[in-house]
Structures are given as C-alpha cells and as structure tokens.
Design an enzyme around this catalytic site. Structure first.
Site, mmCIF file in Angstrom:
data_model
loop_
_atom_site.group_PDB
_atom_site.id
_atom_site.type_symbol
_atom_site.label_atom_id
_atom_site.label_comp_id
_atom_site.label_asym_id
_atom_site.label_seq_id
_atom_site.Cartn_x
_atom_site.Cartn_y
_atom_site.Cartn_z
ATOM 1 N N GLY A 14 0.813 -1.219 0.000
ATOM 2 C CA GLY A 14 0.000 0.000 0.000
ATOM 3 C C GLY A 14 0.846 1.269 0.000
ATOM 4 O O GLY A 14 0.435 2.311 0.507
ATOM 5 N N GLY A 18 2.074 1.947 -7.574
ATOM 6 C CA GLY A 18 1.468 2.169 -8.891
ATOM 7 C C GLY A 18 1.654 3.613 -9.330
ATOM 8 O O GLY A 18 2.059 3.893 -10.467
ATOM 9 N N THR A 187 15.680 4.317 8.972
ATOM 10 C CA THR A 187 16.049 3.652 7.711
ATOM 11 C C THR A 187 16.162 2.129 7.856
ATOM 12 O O THR A 187 16.364 1.442 6.862
ATOM 13 C CB THR A 187 17.412 4.181 7.199
ATOM 14 O OG1 THR A 187 18.405 3.832 8.153
ATOM 15 C CG2 THR A 187 17.391 5.682 6.996
ATOM 16 N N THR A 190 14.104 -0.102 5.565
ATOM 17 C CA THR A 190 14.626 -0.048 4.194
ATOM 18 C C THR A 190 15.862 -0.929 4.066
ATOM 19 O O THR A 190 15.987 -1.719 3.121
ATOM 20 C CB THR A 190 14.968 1.407 3.808
ATOM 21 O OG1 THR A 190 13.776 2.180 3.903
ATOM 22 C CG2 THR A 190 15.532 1.513 2.408
ATOM 23 N N CYS A 379 -23.678 2.621 -14.055
ATOM 24 C CA CYS A 379 -23.884 1.179 -14.143
ATOM 25 C C CYS A 379 -25.024 0.719 -13.218
ATOM 26 O O CYS A 379 -26.179 0.896 -13.554
ATOM 27 C CB CYS A 379 -22.578 0.435 -13.892
ATOM 28 S SG CYS A 379 -22.630 -1.203 -14.631
ATOM 29 N N GLY A 381 -25.924 2.200 -10.724
ATOM 30 C CA GLY A 381 -26.597 3.481 -10.476
ATOM 31 C C GLY A 381 -27.589 3.818 -11.587
ATOM 32 O O GLY A 381 -28.644 4.410 -11.340
ATOM 33 N N HIS A 503 -19.375 2.775 -17.806
ATOM 34 C CA HIS A 503 -18.568 3.447 -16.771
ATOM 35 C C HIS A 503 -17.738 4.554 -17.411
ATOM 36 O O HIS A 503 -16.612 4.286 -17.866
ATOM 37 C CB HIS A 503 -17.599 2.449 -16.138
ATOM 38 C CG HIS A 503 -18.251 1.416 -15.283
ATOM 39 N ND1 HIS A 503 -18.359 1.545 -13.917
ATOM 40 C CD2 HIS A 503 -18.826 0.233 -15.593
ATOM 41 C CE1 HIS A 503 -18.969 0.477 -13.420
ATOM 42 N NE2 HIS A 503 -19.266 -0.337 -14.418
ATOM 43 N N GLU A 505 -16.030 6.777 -16.048
ATOM 44 C CA GLU A 505 -14.829 7.113 -15.262
ATOM 45 C C GLU A 505 -13.561 6.431 -15.774
ATOM 46 O O GLU A 505 -12.458 6.942 -15.587
ATOM 47 C CB GLU A 505 -15.044 6.789 -13.777
ATOM 48 C CG GLU A 505 -15.081 5.310 -13.377
ATOM 49 C CD GLU A 505 -16.456 4.651 -13.513
ATOM 50 O OE1 GLU A 505 -17.282 5.147 -14.307
ATOM 51 O OE2 GLU A 505 -16.684 3.617 -12.848
HETATM 52 N N1 GLN Z 1 -24.793 -5.548 -10.834
HETATM 53 C C1 GLN Z 1 -25.101 -4.927 -12.064
HETATM 54 C C2 GLN Z 1 -24.936 -5.850 -13.249
HETATM 55 O O1 GLN Z 1 -24.297 -6.868 -13.147
HETATM 56 C C3 GLN Z 1 -24.275 -3.658 -12.251
HETATM 57 C C4 GLN Z 1 -22.811 -3.918 -12.417
HETATM 58 C C5 GLN Z 1 -21.975 -2.711 -12.137
HETATM 59 O O2 GLN Z 1 -22.410 -1.743 -11.540
HETATM 60 N N2 GLN Z 1 -20.718 -2.738 -12.542
HETATM 61 O O3 GLN Z 1 -25.446 -5.585 -14.306
#
Ligand code: GLN
Length: 532
Positions: A14, A18, A187, A190, A379, A381, A503, A505
């Site tokens: 953590g 990345g 240190t 490390t 999605c 949502g 999505h 995002e």
């Molecule tokens: N659970 C929902 C589906 O499988 C939405 C998936 C999601 O929000 N990535 O369609």
C-alpha cells in the site's frame, strides 16, 4: 533494444507503488521516449475480475474487456495510453497457461518446473509486452520477501542477465517511518528489505523512499551507505495531496538524469511543461462543492479510485474541488435520507452488485430527483435510477431488477440474453468498450458534442426494452444506445439527472475529462452554494 525498469516494493504494501511507477513513466515520456507498463500481481486469481473491491480496490476495465488491477488505471491516466489485458500478469494466469501447455504435451516429456518453465513464461511475457516501445516499466505487486512473488523476482533477475545491466534498471520502493518520540526518520526497515532483495540476487539501482515527509539529507546519506546506492539515486516520495505532482518532485531530484544515464540515453526533449501546468491548475481549484457518493464499498476510497480521479479531472476545468462525502447505502436505509443527504451539492450512485444497500441507493436517487440535486448514476446506479423512475413516475410500484428480486412483477432491469446460460463468474460479464450512439437534442448530446462515443462496460443486467414506452411516458429520455440497448437515461426537466449503463470514469484522463463528469461538476458549480 528495449529497456526495462523493474519496480519492486519493500517493508509494507500500500505504498503507492502504482503511482510511483506511473510517475516515473511520465517523466521518461517527457524526455521523448515511448513508454508502456506492465503490472504483475502475484496472487492466484487469473485476473482482478472476481475480487472484492474492499480487499483490493476497484476493478479497472480496459477497452479490450480486461478486468484489471487498478494500477492500470494509473498507467492509463499518467501515460495517456490505452492498455490491453496483456499488461496485467497474475500467478493464476501464468500457471493456467503453463499447465495448459503441459496438458497438450508441449514440454515433450520434460519435468515442468517453476524454474525454468514458469520463469521463462514470465520473461517471455515481459519481452512480448514491451512491443515497439523504448521502455517498459514492470511493477511487481506485493512485497519483497513474500513467497508468492519469488518466481517473478527470479524472472526479473534472469532478465537483467539476458538483456544486460545497462538495459535493465531496478527501482525499489520502500517506507521510511518517523518515530514520533524522537522525530527521527528510520532507515532500518529499508535496510532490511534491500538485504532481502539482495539475497534474491537483485541489487537495486534506485531507492524511492515513501514517507510522511521529504527525506532529510542525512537520511539519504544513510540509505546510500547501508544499501549501496549513490546518494543521488535515493529519491524522496513524501505524501502529497496532488498525486500528479510526483513526477515533478522526481524531476527536481534529478531522477530522470539518473535513469537516462543508466540506460546511456540522452534527453530528446523537455516536455514536462504541459504536465506542470496541469498540476498547477489542479492546485488552483478554489471553489469547493460536496458530492455524496452512495455505495457499499465506501470504507476503502480505492474501491472508487477512477471515479475520484475523474472528479479531479472534471473539477479542474471548472476550478472546482469536489469534496466527497462517503455514504454507506445501508446507513442511509437506517438513518433516513434527510440525515445523510441534506446540504449536498450533488449525489453519485456508482457501480455495484447484489441486493445489500440497493434500497438505500434508490432512496438517494429519489431524494436527488425530488430535490433537484445534480445526480449521476453509473452502471448499477443507472439500473437503480431507472427502477426509481419506474416506481415513482411510471407507477410500477414493484419494479425491480432480477438481480435484486428474481421473481419481481416488473423486471425493468433483467439479465442480458447472452448472460442467461453463464455459469462461471470470472470474465463472463459484458465487458469493455462498445460504441454508443448519442441521441440528438439531449443533455447527453450537448455534453458529448457528437453522435458517437465509445465507453467501457462491466455488467450482466440491462434495461428491459419492454418497459421503454412506460418509462419514456414519464418525461424521462433514453439519450444513448448501444445498438438497441438503452444505455443513458436523463430527466430533461432537472438541472442534471443523468445515468449511464457504462462506466465513463474509466476513460477520464487528467487532460481529457469525460462528458458525464463535466456535466455533473458544471451543475454542482451552478448550484449557487456559498463559495468557500
Ligand atoms: N450488478 C449490475 C450488473 O451486473 C451492475 C454492475 C456494475 O455496476 N458494474 O449488471
């Protein structure tokens, strides 16, 4: 000859390896070299698709449908590239392929072993993924000393011998804690982790020290002395608010020079200017707005990493710092929407799975709609927003998704036809990039500024077209389609009520925010709440 930078991690997990890897990539990109990145995850899962976000952070989705570790999101955002699923390699995927070759008899009767068969497979994968690029960054997940990362480190050691020292560079990311009582940067952890790495035959060329503060000169010297790296190669990576600034911090410490010298390369151009300007714009965001994110993985911000980054990118355009209030959907069910949602400038319901918390999310959507609070659904949502509209505006009181209630009277959201026979969970959803048609004269069209878009997906359920007329009779508009599938719903009467099956995002980049997030931030800005 391609060059390789292998990034390992020590002391604790953590550490933000990345972001460190991606920032090194950004730095090199700025010097005029082409860069790509590979993430190695030593777990046995074949990919990240079946993993719970609370354990591992969000599952990032690529255009080719790869369900991937969230670090690939960092690579795409920092390097502004589109990656493929080859850029994430797990122990599970390596063993699956080696065992399948063994079953086909391709090892011609030899005993199949971790060394050389697994390690060869790893090396070949690394060499293949670099493709035509000048430099490949390989981020080793996990912490040096873990049993499961051994074959990968062994493969990296062999790779260095094969390609030669001047074509392979090892960066070790460690942690330097500060003991409160004495205020001293310690240190020893490390030193121990470098010792561990050396026992595997790998001497790091560069040490990046994470910690709360910048490394003091004496700490750098100490690490240099005990870990046998030049002091200039000990790089400080303190906690920072704006992660995009890390490359600039690295540049100030001459990290680029150290890397290029190692590879015997020269700087082709200095092109961090744009990136620097972008960081300044991010830092300059003045107006604060509060967005409530109603989910069920809210204990770990990384579960929604790409959403958080997309908000930074879109916010930067408007000089707006979007502060997030995390709302557990089940708490909302218990405490009531007034208590949890009052005063918010916007509400976002992200992706999710299963029935836990679903009714709480529907309550949040209803609250946003009734109080005209800017709303974005993603999605799950989108599916829940459609259910809310069906229940409250179209009079289908019992509307639901068959994911939540398999025998619902009104299955407004139902399984995709091709999903009905699916038995396995891993890699079987509708995944990746699909072309979207945007309907003209809609809010979506205004935001996209085009009739065509391409967006990434990860779902099994979808809007049931049998309900299209009923839903549209309420004034709701389906403003985006993937072939005949309805994928965006909006309420034109509201300031901003928008939800998408895909999505958005996952495609947001610091220099290229995405339409649906821009629309949300714009609406939150126009809400007229007090400037802070
Ligand atoms: N659970 C929902 C589906 O499988 C939405 C998936 C999601 O929000 N990535 O369609």
């Amino acid at each position: 000859m391609p060059r390789y930078i292998i990034v390992t991690g020590g002391v604790v997990s953590g550490l933000g390896k990345g972001v460190t890897t991606a920032s090194i990539g950004r730095l090199i990109l700025g010097a005029g070299y082409s860069v790509t990145a590979l993430k190695i995850d030593p777990y046995l899962n074949c990919d990240a698709g079946t993993m719970n976000p609370i354990e591992h952070g969000e599952v990032f989705v690529l255009d080719d449908g790869g369900e991937i570790d969230l670090d690939l999101g960092n690579y795409e955002r920092f390097l502004d590239i589109d990656l493929t699923k080859d850029h994430n390699l797990t122990t599970g995927a390596v063993y699956r392929e080696v065992i399948s070759k063994e079953r086909k008899g391709e090892y011609l009767g030899h005993t199949v072993q971790i060394i050389p068969h697994i390690t060869d497979h790893i090396k070949n994968h690394i060499k293949r993924v670099v493709g035509e690029k000048d430099i490949l960054l390989v981020e080793m997940g996990g912490t040096v000393g873990d049993i499961e990362s051994m074959p990968f480190l062994e493969a990296a050691r062999e790779l260095r011998n094969e390609v030669g020292k001047s074509n392979c560079l090892f960066v070790h990311v460690t942690y330097v804690p500060i003991l409160k009582a004495v205020g001293e940067q310690k240190t020893k952890p490390t030193q121990h982790s470098v010792k561990e790495l050396r026992s595997l035959g790998i001497a790091p060329d560069i040490i990046v020290a994470r910690g709360a503060e910048e490394l003091r000169m004496e700490t750098k010297r100490k690490i240099s002395l005990f870990c046998d790296v030049p002091a200039n190669n000990v790089i400080s990576a303190p906690d920072i608010e704006n992660i995009y600034e890390l490359s600039i911090l690295f540049e100030k410490q001459n990290l680029l020079k150290v890397i290029l010298n190692h590879f015997e390369l020269t700087e082709k151009r200095e092109d961090l200017k744009e990136w620097r300007e972008l960081c300044e714009r991010i830092d300059k965001r003045k107006v604060e707005r509060t967005l409530g994110i109603v989910g069920k993985y809210t204990v770990l911000a990384d579960s929604y990493r790409s959403i958080l980054e997309a908000l930074v990118h879109a916010g930067t355009i408007y000089g707006c710092k979007v502060c997030v209030k995390w709302i557990e959907a089940e708490d909302l069910e218990k405490n009531g929407e007034e208590n949890e949602l009052k005063g918010l400038d916007g509400i976002l319901v992200p992706g999710g799975f299963g029935s836990r918390g679903a009714e709480g999310k529907i309550k949040a959507i209803k609250y946003a709609r009734e109080n005209d609070v800017p709303f974005l659904g993603i999605c799950f949502g989108f599916q829940l927003a459609t259910i809310e509209i069906a229940r409250d505006l179209a009079g289908l009181r019992n509307a639901n998704s068959t994911e939540i209630e398999p025998d619902t009277e009104d299955p407004v959201i139902t399984l995709l036809p091709e999903q009905r026979s699916v038995k396995e969970l891993g890699g079987t959803m509708r995944l990746g990039g699909y072309d979207i048609d945007i309907v003209e004269n809609t809010q979506a069209y205004r935001l996209y500024g085009s009739k065509k878009a391409r967006e990434r997906h990860r779902h099994r359920y979808e809007f049931n077209p049998l309900y299209k007329e009923r839903i549209e009779s309420t004034g709701a508009v389906f403003s985006g389609y993937c072939k005949e599938r309805a994928e965006i719903i909006e309420l034109p009467e509201k300031r901003y009520f928008m939800a998408s099956q895909f999505h958005p995002e996952f495609k947001s980049r610091p220099n290229r925010p995405v339409p649906l997030f821009l629309g949300l931030v714009e609406a939150m800005m126009n809400k007229g709440s007090m400037e802070k």
